[in-house]
Scaffold this motif. Structure first.
Motif, mmCIF file in Angstrom:
data_model
loop_
_atom_site.group_PDB
_atom_site.id
_atom_site.type_symbol
_atom_site.label_atom_id
_atom_site.label_comp_id
_atom_site.label_asym_id
_atom_site.label_seq_id
_atom_site.Cartn_x
_atom_site.Cartn_y
_atom_site.Cartn_z
ATOM 1 N N UNK A 90 0.826 -1.202 0.000
ATOM 2 C CA UNK A 90 0.000 0.000 0.000
ATOM 3 C C UNK A 90 0.864 1.257 0.000
ATOM 4 N N UNK A 91 1.961 1.243 0.729
ATOM 5 C CA UNK A 91 2.875 2.382 0.718
ATOM 6 C C UNK A 91 3.484 2.560 -0.671
ATOM 7 N N UNK A 92 3.755 1.455 -1.336
ATOM 8 C CA UNK A 92 4.249 1.514 -2.717
ATOM 9 C C UNK A 92 3.233 2.179 -3.625
ATOM 10 N N UNK B 96 2.415 17.367 -1.924
ATOM 11 C CA UNK B 96 2.225 16.461 -3.052
ATOM 12 C C UNK B 96 1.752 15.087 -2.580
ATOM 13 N N UNK B 97 2.316 14.598 -1.474
ATOM 14 C CA UNK B 97 1.888 13.295 -0.967
ATOM 15 C C UNK B 97 0.479 13.358 -0.388
ATOM 16 N N UNK C 106 2.035 9.397 -6.104
ATOM 17 C CA UNK C 106 2.816 10.610 -5.936
ATOM 18 C C UNK C 106 3.771 10.866 -7.091
ATOM 19 N N UNK C 107 4.143 9.792 -7.801
ATOM 20 C CA UNK C 107 5.027 9.902 -8.967
ATOM 21 C C UNK C 107 4.229 10.030 -10.263
ATOM 22 N N UNK C 108 2.967 10.429 -10.160
ATOM 23 C CA UNK C 108 2.089 10.769 -11.285
ATOM 24 C C UNK C 108 1.419 9.581 -11.956
ATOM 25 N N UNK D 254 -5.198 11.787 -1.133
ATOM 26 C CA UNK D 254 -6.594 12.180 -1.296
ATOM 27 C C UNK D 254 -7.155 11.722 -2.635
ATOM 28 N N UNK D 255 -6.319 11.764 -3.676
ATOM 29 C CA UNK D 255 -6.784 11.265 -4.978
ATOM 30 C C UNK D 255 -6.980 9.756 -4.954
#
Length: 269
Positions: A190-192, A250-251, A198-200, A256-257
């Protein structure tokens, strides 16, 4: 390389017994939770050194946890060769390895390697020394009753990010074991996923990569939802507290997205 200030003669003195006279200290780009992360060259060779000043807040104790866990994660992590400590410093000296940080961006050729490394972390046996290291970092941010969904007997790295997964010429490495805990197996995948978002990566694409992780595909979707909500609250709080660090915003937006993609409503307290 970073522009961190030289740690000074006290740092050199505490490690001198193991490094010999220090000829060079090269700060590294990775290592956000230590006062010193550097490749140190001395009479005894080259070492990767993590060090923290002893403070009343107890943050240096994370290095002691990394010391304890190292023998159990050496199939993935560089070997800890020595530990040095005095009244001011705690320092860990690791073998110096060659490796570049992984690229988490959409379209990167590293993504399958990232999934493989996360799976290999999840396959590590839980050592007895980690049984009391229950993962509680997200409990405060979770809805009532949700923290029980984060409980498990998997050894977690719990700090999955591009700087901690390294690709070398001959092998890959997982570094910075300062936060190992015992918890539900889906947490590292999940962290991945959040890091990928976060990397788009669009959230659906990020989750498609996690389908390569058995710990993710076998997890209760309700547990993942609860984790996403807690993680979004945690990241938003961090961003509000430290507005000078745009990566935290950004994180928070990424989390949230991700929650929106899963149809979750986040109530901020």
């Amino acid at each position: 390389m970073t522009t961190r200030p030289d740690p000074g003669p006290g740092f050199r003195e505490v490690i001198r017994l193991y490094t010999g006279p220090v000829s060079r200290v090269e700060p590294t780009e990775r290592g956000f939770s230590a006062d010193v992360t550097a490749v140190v060259s001395g009479g005894a060779g080259r070492f990767f050194v993590k060090a923290m000043r002893k403070r009343s807040d107890g943050w240096h104790e994370q290095l002691l946890r990394e010391k304890v866990i190292n023998p159990f994660v050496r199939t993935l992590a560089p070997e800890l060769l020595w530990t040095a400590e005095d009244s001011e410093w705690v320092a860990l000296g690791f073998e110096s390895v060659e490796g570049r940080r992984t690229d988490f961006r959409l379209g990167s050729g590293d993504l399958s390697t990232v999934v493989e490394l996360v799976n290999r972390i999840g396959e590590l046996p839980l050592p007895e020394v980690a049984r009391d290291w229950r993962e509680t970092r997200w409990d405060w941010w979770a809805d009532r009753g949700a923290p029980e969904l984060f409980v498990g007997d998997t050894l977690l790295h719990a700090d999955i990010n591009p700087s901690n997964l390294l690709i070398g010429p001959d092998r890959c490495w997982v570094v910075d074991w300062a936060w190992p805990t015992r918890g539900a197996a889906f947490i590292d995948p999940a962290m991945m996923v959040l890091q990928f978002i976060g990397a788009r990566h669009p959230p659906a694409v990020a989750e498609s990569w996690a389908k390569g992780c058995p710990a993710w595909t076998e997890a209760d979707p309700e547990a993942i939802d609860a984790f996403v909500v807690a993680y979004a609250r945690l990241n938003r709080d961090r961003a509000l507290r430290r507005p000078e660090e745009p990566w935290l915003e950004a994180m928070a937006v990424a989390a949230e997205s991700w929650a929106a993609h899963r149809g979750l409503t986040i109530h901020y307290y």
